[in-house]
Write an enzyme that holds these catalytic residues in place. Structure first.
Site, mmCIF file in Angstrom:
data_model
loop_
_atom_site.group_PDB
_atom_site.id
_atom_site.type_symbol
_atom_site.label_atom_id
_atom_site.label_comp_id
_atom_site.label_asym_id
_atom_site.label_seq_id
_atom_site.Cartn_x
_atom_site.Cartn_y
_atom_site.Cartn_z
ATOM 1 N N LYS A 41 -3.760 3.561 -3.130
ATOM 2 C CA LYS A 41 -5.250 4.586 -3.687
ATOM 3 C C LYS A 41 -4.610 5.808 -3.507
ATOM 4 C CE LYS A 41 -8.594 0.920 -2.618
ATOM 5 N NZ LYS A 41 -8.139 0.061 -1.296
ATOM 6 N N MET A 69 -8.250 9.060 9.220
ATOM 7 C CA MET A 69 -8.647 9.651 8.114
ATOM 8 C C MET A 69 -9.721 10.875 8.239
ATOM 9 S SD MET A 69 -9.420 5.742 6.126
ATOM 10 C CE MET A 69 -9.988 4.976 7.596
ATOM 11 N N ASP A 71 0.816 -1.237 0.113
ATOM 12 C CA ASP A 71 0.103 -0.068 0.016
ATOM 13 C C ASP A 71 0.883 1.347 -0.059
ATOM 14 O OD1 ASP A 71 -2.286 -1.414 0.007
ATOM 15 O OD2 ASP A 71 -2.995 -1.001 1.967
HETATM 16 N N1 SAH Z 1 -4.078 0.331 9.141
HETATM 17 C C1 SAH Z 1 -3.415 1.437 9.456
HETATM 18 C C2 SAH Z 1 -4.852 2.623 9.096
HETATM 19 C C3 SAH Z 1 -4.939 2.695 7.577
HETATM 20 S S1 SAH Z 1 -6.162 4.016 7.275
HETATM 21 C C4 SAH Z 1 -3.029 1.568 10.773
HETATM 22 O O1 SAH Z 1 -3.256 0.431 11.514
HETATM 23 O O2 SAH Z 1 -2.202 2.544 11.164
HETATM 24 C C5 SAH Z 1 -5.207 5.260 6.894
HETATM 25 C C6 SAH Z 1 -5.139 6.439 8.049
HETATM 26 O O3 SAH Z 1 -4.181 6.015 9.149
HETATM 27 C C7 SAH Z 1 -4.640 7.746 7.477
HETATM 28 O O4 SAH Z 1 -5.570 8.531 6.835
HETATM 29 C C8 SAH Z 1 -4.261 8.363 8.987
HETATM 30 O O5 SAH Z 1 -5.250 8.648 9.529
HETATM 31 C C9 SAH Z 1 -3.836 7.207 9.631
HETATM 32 N N2 SAH Z 1 -2.311 6.909 9.594
HETATM 33 C C10 SAH Z 1 -1.517 5.921 9.128
HETATM 34 N N3 SAH Z 1 -0.301 5.933 9.306
HETATM 35 C C11 SAH Z 1 -0.070 7.106 10.065
HETATM 36 C C12 SAH Z 1 1.090 7.918 10.477
HETATM 37 N N4 SAH Z 1 2.264 7.477 10.380
HETATM 38 N N5 SAH Z 1 0.763 9.309 11.152
HETATM 39 C C13 SAH Z 1 -0.395 9.600 11.425
HETATM 40 N N6 SAH Z 1 -1.507 8.964 10.787
HETATM 41 C C14 SAH Z 1 -1.183 7.653 10.232
#
Ligand code: SAH
Length: 260
Positions: free
Chosen positions: A54, A168, A32
């Site tokens: 995406k 998100m 991803d």
């Molecule tokens: N599976 C991922 C989440 C995917 S949804 C998890 O467990 O973290 C994608 C969202 O995750 C982004 O829009 C943001 O809100 C958050 N996100 C993912 N990585 C991030 C990071 N390093 N810092 C801040 N927000 C993050």
């Protein structure tokens, strides 16, 4: 065999040993957008990397296309690693992919990852729970199409005894903060946005529900970002540690450890 792997939130050293082992044995990797380059660099040379992210102007696959790709690759007999940011079962659609694999009788395993909601908060000096300040954590999505009827349980979320971690949600920040106030949280409730949490370019904004939107705009914070709301955010200046580390305090773990 397909390994559905969480790559963690950004800091490559937050990858689990199990995830690293799977990556080292991969014969093809489907990844991803949120998987960092440092982690992609751990994939052995010559192993095909298929981008299934995406957005960001790159060619993107639909979820159906991603599912079909995983099925086809697994049926070709290769060890497939499906690499996702954070944890694969936290807003990662990993469970949808697992369902398809199950239906197709393809063996799979799930390797949990460190989710950004917990890790980015910790790197911003915010414990998601703290005795007497927070009795629990709600992880919610803040993603809904603009102007769409918002069907979140605002009343349940506007609970001062809980920490809210919103994934998100940056695009809907104004709607989120105003709804939380409308449903009972005081405007002075501590609230934060953390951008690129745990990575070397992490940025954060620590404010209140009433000032967060303006301060985030001033700082120009963008995605990927989390919104964290609750009393625990008020501990952030006291517990701040990541930004004050010196280079010499943090040799990369990968340089100091050899994994069994
Ligand atoms: N599976 C991922 C989440 C995917 S949804 C998890 O467990 O973290 C994608 C969202 O995750 C982004 O829009 C943001 O809100 C958050 N996100 C993912 N990585 C991030 C990071 N390093 N810092 C801040 N927000 C993050």
């Amino acid at each position: 065999m397909v390994s559905l792997i969480g790559a963690g939130p950004g800091d490559p050293d937050l990858l689990t040993i199990k995830a690293l082992r799977c990556i080292e044995q991969a014969e093809v990797v489907v990844h991803d957008r949120l998987v960092s380059d440092e982690i992609l660099n751990l994939i052995p040379q010559g192993i095909p990397k298929i981008y299934a992210g995406k957005g960001c102007g790159r060619h993107s696959m639909t979820q159906d296309e991603i599912n079909q790709t995983l099925v086809n690759l697994a049926n070709s007999g290769r060890r497939v690693v499906r690499l996702k940011g954070g944890d694969p079962f936290v807003f990662g659609r990993g469970s949808e992919e697992a369902m398809i694999l199950k239906k197709e009788n393809i063996t799979f395993e799930v390797v949990p990852g460190v989710t950004s909601g917990i890790a980015a908060s910790a790197y911003a000096g915010i414990p998601v729970t703290h005795r007497a300040l927070s009795r629990g954590v709600l992880f919610v999505t803040g993603h809904f199409k603009n102007n769409e009827e918002v069907d979140l349980d605002w009343k349940g979320m506007a609970n001062p005894e809980l920490t809210l971690v919103i994934y998100m949600g940056l695009h809907n920040l104004s709607m989120i903060t105003s709804n939380l106030i409308k449903h009972g949280l005081t405007p002075s409730t501590h609230a934060a946005v953390i951008e690129n949490g745990t990575s070397s370019h992490q940025r954060k904004c620590i404010a209140t529900l009433s000032t967060l939107e303006q301060q985030v705009a001033q700082q120009g914070l963008t995605s990927p970002a989390l919104i964290v709301v609750g009393k625990v955010v008020g501990l952030s200046s006291e517990l701040e540690w990541f930004e004050s580390l010196n280079e010499e305090d943090t040799p990369p773990v990968s340089a100091t450890l050899s994994y069994p």
